[in-house]
Design a protein around this motif. Structure first.
Motif, PDB file in Angstrom:
ATOM      1  N   PHE A 211       0.813  -1.214   0.000  1.00  0.00           N
ATOM      2  CA  PHE A 211       0.000   0.000   0.000  1.00  0.00           C
ATOM      3  C   PHE A 211       0.847   1.264   0.000  1.00  0.00           C
ATOM      4  O   PHE A 211       0.477   2.265   0.617  1.00  0.00           O
TER       5      PHE A 211
ATOM      6  N   ASP B 182      -2.470   7.645   4.414  1.00  0.00           N
ATOM      7  CA  ASP B 182      -2.848   6.236   4.608  1.00  0.00           C
ATOM      8  C   ASP B 182      -4.345   5.992   4.572  1.00  0.00           C
ATOM      9  O   ASP B 182      -4.797   4.876   4.816  1.00  0.00           O
TER      10      ASP B 182
ATOM     11  N   PHE C 245      -8.462   5.764   3.345  1.00  0.00           N
ATOM     12  CA  PHE C 245      -9.253   5.126   2.296  1.00  0.00           C
ATOM     13  C   PHE C 245     -10.600   5.832   2.197  1.00  0.00           C
ATOM     14  O   PHE C 245     -11.189   6.203   3.214  1.00  0.00           O
TER      15      PHE C 245
ATOM     16  N   ARG D 103      -9.054   3.402  -2.789  1.00  0.00           N
ATOM     17  CA  ARG D 103      -8.159   4.552  -2.968  1.00  0.00           C
ATOM     18  C   ARG D 103      -8.461   5.264  -4.286  1.00  0.00           C
ATOM     19  O   ARG D 103      -7.826   6.255  -4.616  1.00  0.00           O
TER      20      ARG D 103
ATOM     21  N   GLN E  55      -8.749   4.523   8.155  1.00  0.00           N
ATOM     22  CA  GLN E  55      -7.461   3.848   8.170  1.00  0.00           C
ATOM     23  C   GLN E  55      -7.587   2.502   8.875  1.00  0.00           C
ATOM     24  O   GLN E  55      -8.593   2.231   9.536  1.00  0.00           O
ATOM     25  N   PHE E  56      -6.528   1.679   8.740  1.00  0.00           N
ATOM     26  CA  PHE E  56      -6.535   0.334   9.322  1.00  0.00           C
ATOM     27  C   PHE E  56      -5.202   0.067  10.005  1.00  0.00           C
ATOM     28  O   PHE E  56      -4.154   0.578   9.579  1.00  0.00           O
TER      29      PHE E  56
ATOM     30  N   ASN F 246      -3.747  -2.820  10.038  1.00  0.00           N
ATOM     31  CA  ASN F 246      -2.994  -3.679   9.120  1.00  0.00           C
ATOM     32  C   ASN F 246      -3.681  -3.683   7.756  1.00  0.00           C
ATOM     33  O   ASN F 246      -4.457  -4.595   7.453  1.00  0.00           O
ATOM     34  N   PRO F 247      -3.430  -2.661   6.921  1.00  0.00           N
ATOM     35  CA  PRO F 247      -4.091  -2.631   5.607  1.00  0.00           C
ATOM     36  C   PRO F 247      -3.759  -3.826   4.730  1.00  0.00           C
ATOM     37  O   PRO F 247      -4.552  -4.204   3.863  1.00  0.00           O
TER      38      PRO F 247
ATOM     39  N   LEU G  89      -6.490  -6.522   4.513  1.00  0.00           N
ATOM     40  CA  LEU G  89      -7.802  -6.259   3.923  1.00  0.00           C
ATOM     41  C   LEU G  89      -8.160  -7.322   2.887  1.00  0.00           C
ATOM     42  O   LEU G  89      -7.295  -7.832   2.165  1.00  0.00           O
TER      43      LEU G  89
ATOM     44  N   TRP H 253     -11.571  -2.869  -1.336  1.00  0.00           N
ATOM     45  CA  TRP H 253     -11.267  -3.806  -0.251  1.00  0.00           C
ATOM     46  C   TRP H 253     -12.381  -3.785   0.779  1.00  0.00           C
ATOM     47  O   TRP H 253     -13.150  -2.818   0.876  1.00  0.00           O
TER      48      TRP H 253
ATOM     49  N   SER I 210      -7.216  -7.354   9.103  1.00  0.00           N
ATOM     50  CA  SER I 210      -6.987  -5.917   8.915  1.00  0.00           C
ATOM     51  C   SER I 210      -7.329  -5.105  10.156  1.00  0.00           C
ATOM     52  O   SER I 210      -6.793  -4.025  10.376  1.00  0.00           O
TER      53      SER I 210
ATOM     54  N   ALA J 158     -12.197  -0.648  10.772  1.00  0.00           N
ATOM     55  CA  ALA J 158     -11.915   0.643  10.132  1.00  0.00           C
ATOM     56  C   ALA J 158     -11.923   1.747  11.176  1.00  0.00           C
ATOM     57  O   ALA J 158     -12.815   1.814  12.028  1.00  0.00           O
TER      58      ALA J 158
END
Length: 274
Positions: free
Chosen positions: A80, A99, A101, A115, A188-189, A191-192, A195, A203, A209, A212
């Motif tokens: 990412f 970072d 989404f 994105r 954001q996450f 651990n993207p 996803l 995603w 992940s 959110a």
């Protein structure tokens, strides 16, 4: 020697997956908001050739007698990293620097993240008096409250501006931009990479992940910056992918050669009785 046949076959299967992944990256080099993937491998179980752990004198052996049984695909890692910001003439095009989404609800009502900021101001009612910010597929983009962004005062789409924090503005009678009460939501996450991939640029949340996290409600997050009139390009590096493709091709050829060599050795062994 039969063991080498199966080991080489697993290597060919693994490299085929590697080539498939690289090919998909190259195919999406111009896809807005696309994030590249990379194949990761791990060795299969090892077979003990000699289970005795001591020498004839009873001393421990310094090494083991094990042989590997091949390889398999362990994961397809998602990268990412930030893509390049590309100029776009559309006033509804928005790129993310950071970072975060964007989010929208798909046809099944599930919250989806992307994105890809190639948005459109669509007519929101039969009378044409309202506008709704949607994706190119017609899914309404969500604001910071998780609701669709709808303007109902007869706004003209090419006069709408979007601030760096996602706040939407429309000029008053004096031409001064005023807030319309909506702000594009960003999430954001933890651990993207975990996803669940639904498509090339969309995603969904998974257990890997984490949930959110809304940037507007979480002060611990570094807020992303939005750029109106830009789109985030793919983060695929063509030069790197071409090198990886050559390496994968060579690895595939070497595994194929191992199978051919093993077959030749077996033929020689079968001819010894003649």
């Amino acid at each position: 020697m039969v063991r080498s046949l199966w080991s080489a076959a697993t290597g060919m299967n693994a490299q085929q997956t590697n080539v498939d992944t690289i090919a998909n990256n190259l195919a999406n080099v111009n896809t807005t908001g696309f994030k590249a993937q990379g194949a990761q491998f791990k060795s299969l179980l090892y077979q003990n050739l000699n289970t005795v752990t001591t020498t004839a004198n009873g001393d421990p052996k310094p090494t083991t007698s094990q042989v590997g049984l091949g390889v398999r695909t362990a994961a397809l890692t998602q990268y990412f990293s930030q893509g390049s910001l590309l100029d776009n003439p559309s006033t509804s095009a928005v790129a993310i620097s950071g970072d975060g989404f964007f989010s929208y609800n798909d046809a099944d009502g599930r919250q989806v993240f992307t994105r890809n900021g190639d948005f459109i101001w669509a007519i929101g009612d039969p009378d044409g008096e309202s506008l709704v910010l949607t994706t190119s597929d017609g899914n309404p983009v969500l604001n910071t409250e998780g609701e669709e962004i709808r303007l109902e005062n007869g706004e003209v789409s090419n006069k709408i501006t979007i601030g760096i924090d996602g706040t939407i503005y429309y000029p008053d009678e004096d031409g001064v931009p005023q807030e319309v009460g909506h702000r594009i939501g960003l999430w954001q996450f933890q651990n993207p990479g975990g996803l669940e991939r639904l498509g090339s640029t969309s995603w969904a949340v998974s257990a890997a992940s984490g949930p959110a996290m809304n940037e507007a409600e979480n002060e611990d997050l570094t807020s992303s910056i939005l750029r109106q009139g830009y789109l985030e390009g793919s983060n695929v590096n063509v030069a790197t992918e071409m090198v990886n493709l050559i390496v994968a091709q060579r690895a595939y050829e070497m595994n194929s050669t191992a199978i051919t060599t093993t077959d030749s050795m077996m033929q020689t062994a079968n001819q010894l009785k003649r």
